[in-house]
Design a protein around this motif. Sequence first.
Motif, short mmCIF file in Angstrom:
data_model
loop_
_atom_site.label_atom_id
_atom_site.label_comp_id
_atom_site.label_asym_id
_atom_site.label_seq_id
_atom_site.Cartn_x
_atom_site.Cartn_y
_atom_site.Cartn_z
N PRO A 168 0.80 -1.26 0.14
CA PRO A 168 0.03 0.04 -0.13
C PRO A 168 0.81 1.20 0.09
N ASP A 169 0.35 2.18 -0.75
CA ASP A 169 1.07 3.32 -0.70
C ASP A 169 0.89 4.21 0.70
N ASP A 170 0.04 4.08 1.59
CA ASP A 170 0.12 4.47 2.68
C ASP A 170 -0.03 3.50 3.76
N PRO A 171 1.19 2.85 4.06
CA PRO A 171 1.11 1.88 4.96
C PRO A 171 0.45 1.85 6.33
N VAL A 177 2.28 -8.01 11.74
CA VAL A 177 3.23 -7.13 12.26
C VAL A 177 4.63 -7.32 11.57
N ARG A 178 4.69 -8.66 11.16
CA ARG A 178 6.08 -8.68 10.27
C ARG A 178 6.07 -7.86 8.94
N ASP A 179 4.91 -8.21 8.21
CA ASP A 179 4.66 -7.57 6.87
C ASP A 179 4.69 -6.13 6.84
N LEU A 211 7.64 -2.89 5.83
CA LEU A 211 7.44 -1.47 5.14
C LEU A 211 7.73 -0.38 6.07
N GLY A 212 8.43 -0.82 7.13
CA GLY A 212 9.01 0.39 7.90
C GLY A 212 8.00 1.26 8.89
N VAL A 213 6.87 0.37 9.10
CA VAL A 213 5.79 0.71 9.97
C VAL A 213 6.04 0.28 11.45
#
Length: 254
Positions: free
Chosen positions: A164-167, A232-234, A238-240
Motif C-alpha cells: 500500500p502507498d499509505d501503510p 506485524v512482520r509484513d 514497510l517500515g511501520v
Amino acid sequence: SGAVDRVDSDLGRMEAVKRLKGVEDRRVGSEVFDELTLKTLYKLANSGYLAVLNGAVSTGKEANVFKGITDNDEFVAVKIYRVATSDFKKMQYYIQGDPRFRVRTTNRRQLVQAWVNKEFRNLKRALEAGVRVPEPVVARDNILIMEFIGDDGEPAPTMREVPPDDPERALELIVEYMHRLYTGARLVHGDLSFFNILNHSGEPVIIDVSQAMVLDHPLAMELLERDIKNVVRDFKRLGVNVSEDDIRKKIKKE
Ligand code: ADP
C-alpha cells in the motif's frame, strides 16, 4: 464496456457451455475440470450465475481462481477447489472443531463441499460485521462464485505484490477489520498476511477465509496469534513501527 466487448450479446446457453468447456481444453489441465466440476459449472451457467469462464486468475495449491462473466456482463471470481488433490487432512483438522459443520466423512467430495460452504458462510459473516471481503454469490459442490475484486477485469494485486502507498492507513484498516472479525463475526481468519489481502486501488480487501474459524474452536487463539505476528512482520518490512501487543489490544477491545 470491458465485459461487453468480450461477450457476444446473443450468447446462448449452449454457447456458454461450449465456451466453459473450451476453457478446460485450452487453458488448464483436466485435473481442475473433472466431470463433476464441469457438471457443476453447467448447472451454474444454466441457473444464470455464469455466462463465460474467461481466464485463470490464480492456480493455487488447493483451488484455482478464474475470472467469470455473468449474464449481466459483470465480472465474478470463480474459485474451483480441486477434489483429487485437496489437502484432506488440513480440511478435516480445521472443520472438525467447528460446531457449524458436523461433518464426519471420509468422502473427499463431501468434505470439499463442506469446505466451500464454510468459505461462503465465513464471507457472509465477515461482510455482515463490516469487514471488506469479496461478497459471496453462490456455493455449489466444489465451486464458489464471489465478487471480483479488481478494475475492468484486471484482478487487484495482493499487498505482497503491490504494497500500500499509505501503510499506516492500511494497517489501521486491517486492524479494524481484524477487530470486527473477532468481536462482530466472532471469527479468526487463521491465514492472514499480505498474501491474503488484496490491494484494490489502495483499499485492503481480505480474501481466502476458508479456514477462518469460530472463536471457540480449539485452534482459534493460536491462529489469532499467528495472524497478529504475520501482520506485524509484513508492516515492519514497510517500515511501520507496530507491536503485537498494540494490535492484540485493538482486536480484543469491546
Ligand atoms: P488459494 O487458497 O488457492 O490461495 P485464494 O482465495 O487465496 O485461493 O485466491 C488465490 C488468488 O486468486 C489470490 O491471491 C488472488 O490473486 C485471486 N483472487 C482470489 N479471490 C479473488 C477475488 N474475489 N477477486 C479477484 N481475485 C481474487
